[in-house]
Write a protein that holds these residues in place. Structure first.
Motif, mmCIF file in Angstrom:
data_model
loop_
_atom_site.group_PDB
_atom_site.id
_atom_site.type_symbol
_atom_site.label_atom_id
_atom_site.label_comp_id
_atom_site.label_asym_id
_atom_site.label_seq_id
_atom_site.Cartn_x
_atom_site.Cartn_y
_atom_site.Cartn_z
ATOM 1 N N GLY A 147 21.858 1.084 -20.769
ATOM 2 C CA GLY A 147 23.306 1.359 -20.852
ATOM 3 C C GLY A 147 23.724 1.829 -22.280
ATOM 4 N N HIS A 148 22.780 2.422 -23.055
ATOM 5 C CA HIS A 148 23.345 2.915 -24.310
ATOM 6 C C HIS A 148 22.748 4.502 -24.611
ATOM 7 C CE1 HIS A 148 22.922 -1.457 -25.252
ATOM 8 N NE2 HIS A 148 23.917 -1.338 -25.718
ATOM 9 N N PRO A 149 23.358 5.235 -23.912
ATOM 10 C CA PRO A 149 24.669 5.009 -23.063
ATOM 11 C C PRO A 149 24.518 5.163 -21.373
ATOM 12 C CG PRO A 149 24.483 7.322 -23.493
ATOM 13 C CD PRO A 149 23.449 6.713 -24.034
ATOM 14 N N TYR A 150 23.300 5.424 -21.006
ATOM 15 C CA TYR A 150 23.141 5.559 -19.539
ATOM 16 C C TYR A 150 22.445 4.075 -19.036
ATOM 17 C CZ TYR A 150 23.726 10.245 -21.166
ATOM 18 O OH TYR A 150 24.025 11.358 -21.680
ATOM 19 N N LYS A 151 23.017 3.283 -17.893
ATOM 20 C CA LYS A 151 22.460 2.388 -17.432
ATOM 21 C C LYS A 151 21.694 2.600 -16.203
ATOM 22 C CE LYS A 151 23.564 -2.424 -16.112
ATOM 23 N NZ LYS A 151 22.465 -2.791 -17.111
ATOM 24 N N ASP A 152 20.391 2.120 -16.139
ATOM 25 C CA ASP A 152 19.624 2.481 -14.863
ATOM 26 C C ASP A 152 19.506 3.925 -14.454
ATOM 27 O OD1 ASP A 152 17.830 1.680 -12.829
ATOM 28 O OD2 ASP A 152 19.243 1.261 -11.354
ATOM 29 N N PHE A 153 19.325 4.485 -15.461
ATOM 30 C CA PHE A 153 19.252 6.267 -15.164
ATOM 31 C C PHE A 153 20.556 6.972 -14.492
ATOM 32 C CE2 PHE A 153 14.915 4.580 -15.306
ATOM 33 C CZ PHE A 153 14.479 5.568 -16.383
ATOM 34 N N ASN A 154 21.728 6.010 -14.696
ATOM 35 C CA ASN A 154 22.874 6.634 -14.049
ATOM 36 C C ASN A 154 22.905 6.809 -12.518
ATOM 37 O OD1 ASN A 154 24.655 6.775 -16.116
ATOM 38 N ND2 ASN A 154 24.852 9.063 -16.053
ATOM 39 N N LYS A 155 22.143 6.050 -11.945
ATOM 40 C CA LYS A 155 21.807 5.854 -10.588
ATOM 41 C C LYS A 155 23.273 5.897 -9.799
ATOM 42 C CE LYS A 155 17.309 4.537 -10.328
ATOM 43 N NZ LYS A 155 16.138 3.547 -9.682
ATOM 44 N N ASP A 156 24.162 5.290 -10.175
ATOM 45 C CA ASP A 156 25.555 5.109 -9.755
ATOM 46 C C ASP A 156 26.243 6.210 -9.467
ATOM 47 O OD1 ASP A 156 25.850 4.677 -12.718
ATOM 48 O OD2 ASP A 156 27.714 3.928 -12.183
ATOM 49 N N LYS A 157 25.778 7.282 -10.285
ATOM 50 C CA LYS A 157 26.398 8.463 -10.217
ATOM 51 C C LYS A 157 25.625 9.523 -9.375
ATOM 52 C CE LYS A 157 29.347 8.523 -14.353
ATOM 53 N NZ LYS A 157 29.891 9.464 -15.492
ATOM 54 N N THR A 158 24.670 9.080 -8.580
ATOM 55 C CA THR A 158 23.745 10.049 -8.050
ATOM 56 C C THR A 158 24.400 10.875 -7.080
ATOM 57 O OG1 THR A 158 21.997 8.632 -7.902
ATOM 58 C CG2 THR A 158 21.884 10.186 -6.146
ATOM 59 N N GLY A 159 24.221 12.142 -7.348
ATOM 60 C CA GLY A 159 25.175 13.056 -6.355
ATOM 61 C C GLY A 159 26.303 13.779 -7.164
ATOM 62 N N LYS A 160 26.418 13.043 -8.254
ATOM 63 C CA LYS A 160 27.848 13.274 -8.845
ATOM 64 C C LYS A 160 27.605 14.236 -10.237
ATOM 65 C CE LYS A 160 30.165 9.529 -6.952
ATOM 66 N NZ LYS A 160 30.876 8.269 -7.347
ATOM 67 N N GLY A 161 26.467 14.707 -10.725
ATOM 68 C CA GLY A 161 26.239 15.226 -11.674
ATOM 69 C C GLY A 161 24.341 15.289 -11.780
ATOM 70 N N TYR A 162 23.952 15.937 -12.974
ATOM 71 C CA TYR A 162 22.704 15.991 -13.343
ATOM 72 C C TYR A 162 22.434 15.687 -14.731
ATOM 73 C CZ TYR A 162 22.563 18.829 -9.039
ATOM 74 O OH TYR A 162 22.670 19.008 -7.781
#
Length: 345
Positions: A128-143
């Motif tokens: 989480g510094h700054p990304y938590k769990d590889f930003n999986k909660d944003k899958t399909g919303k960016g790269y």
């Protein structure tokens, strides 16, 4: 490929076994991996030609359409008329959250980068510094974006050393990231892919010219038409097209014992052509483009240099566009110059 020597954000290990080289490259380094979407798109270029002749070549996250490029065995790359060069490296989308995880976790598990490095990376992309769990909660919303390198490894190829970073779909990359892909960056990279035809000029007389007689010079106007390359990043919906248009021909006779037409040696485009073909009845006229040799080439030849200058313009997504530095491309051809034979009675 040049050796990698950056010890801070970049680590590398080269293993030599006979003639086989294996290069391990880690996050934050400008490298050739390109994994986005359904499969690899490495900087080692591959092309697919459609039935309509369209050719798309993928390199470093960017798709190049060269279907309107110059072709033929004699076609070549432009040389900028200034010190301008295309970007040596750039940033573009490379990983989805799942793909970044598949890329990084084997590296950490191997332990070859050391505990401190692995801990820093886990903290950045998992904790989480700054990304938590590889930003999986944003899958399909960016790269996740990463760096790519010009295939020729020019000076500065290793200057894109920012760690892999996330960009939400529809948002611009961070303002402090230099060479993050934009329509203008795409135009510059497309410029580097432009190929133009050879500049061998047609001469009249064709076989051998004569001392003190004008030699007409021209280029095949059917061959010297504008050419273009389009570069795009499909996942971002951005593209740019760089178009090269011939504007002038410079003739250098290959000897000081010659004069050119015009005197500057630069033949401008006139009525859509460079120079004018010789026709019967024009022997007493001065050519719009040509050369007059004042001395025989003897048993040898003169190396006539013909260089075409191409104007480069670009257009891109959102109405972007402008000029890029002119480019030149030249070729040398041998010219036989003979004395005029007189008959004495």
């Amino acid at each position: 490929m040049p050796a990698v020597t950056r010890p801070s954000r970049t680590l590398s290990a080269v293993v030599i076994a006979g003639t086989c080289w294996s290069l391990l490259v880690f996050p934050g380094m400008a490298h050739a991996d390109d994994i986005l979407g359904d499969g690899p798109q490495g900087t080692e270029q591959g092309a697919n030609a459609g039935k309509d002749g369209t050719v798309s070549v993928t390199a470093g996250g960017i798709v190049f359409d060269r279907s309107k490029n110059g072709s033929g065995n004699s076609a070549g790359a432009l040389t900028s008329a200034t010190s301008w060069t295309p970007p040596p490296c750039w940033y573009a989308p490379k990983y989805t959250p799942e793909q970044l995880q598949k890329y990084l976790e084997p590296t950490w598990e191997a332990g070859s980068t050391g505990y401190e490095w692995d801990a820093e990376q886990r903290d950045r992309y998992v904790n989480g510094h700054p990304y938590k769990d590889f930003n999986k909660d944003k899958t399909g919303k960016g790269y996740f974006w990463d760096s790519f390198v010009n295939k020729d490894f020019p000076p500065g190829w290793d200057s894109c050393d920012e760690p892999i970073f996330w960009v939400d779909q529809g948002d611009p990359p961070p303002a402090d990231i230099e060479n993050a892909v934009t329509p203008e960056i795409l135009a510059e990279l497309a410029y580097a892919e432009i190929r133009v035809p050879s500049t061998k000029v047609t001469l009249a007389p064709a076989e051998a010219t004569k001392v003190n007689l004008p030699t007409w010079s021209w280029l095949d106007d059917a061959q010297f038409k504008p050419v273009s390359v389009t570069a795009s990043v499909p996942v971002l919906g951005i593209q740019a097209t760089a178009t090269a248009e011939p504007v002038s021909l410079r003739i250098e006779p290959g000897t000081k014992d010659a004069v050119t037409y015009p005197a500057s040696g630069v033949c401008e485009v006139n009525n859509g052509r460079i120079g004018e073909p010789y026709a019967k009845g024009k022997a007493d006229q001065t050519p719009h483009c040509g050369v007059k040799y004042l001395r025989s080439s003897g048993n040898g030849t003169y190396p006539l240099q013909a260089t075409v200058t191409w104007k480069i313009e670009w257009t891109g997504t959102g109405g972007a566009g402008g000029r890029l530095p002119d480019g030149t491309f030249g070729a040398t051809q041998d010219v036989v110059v003979q004395e005029i034979q007189s008959v004495n009675r």
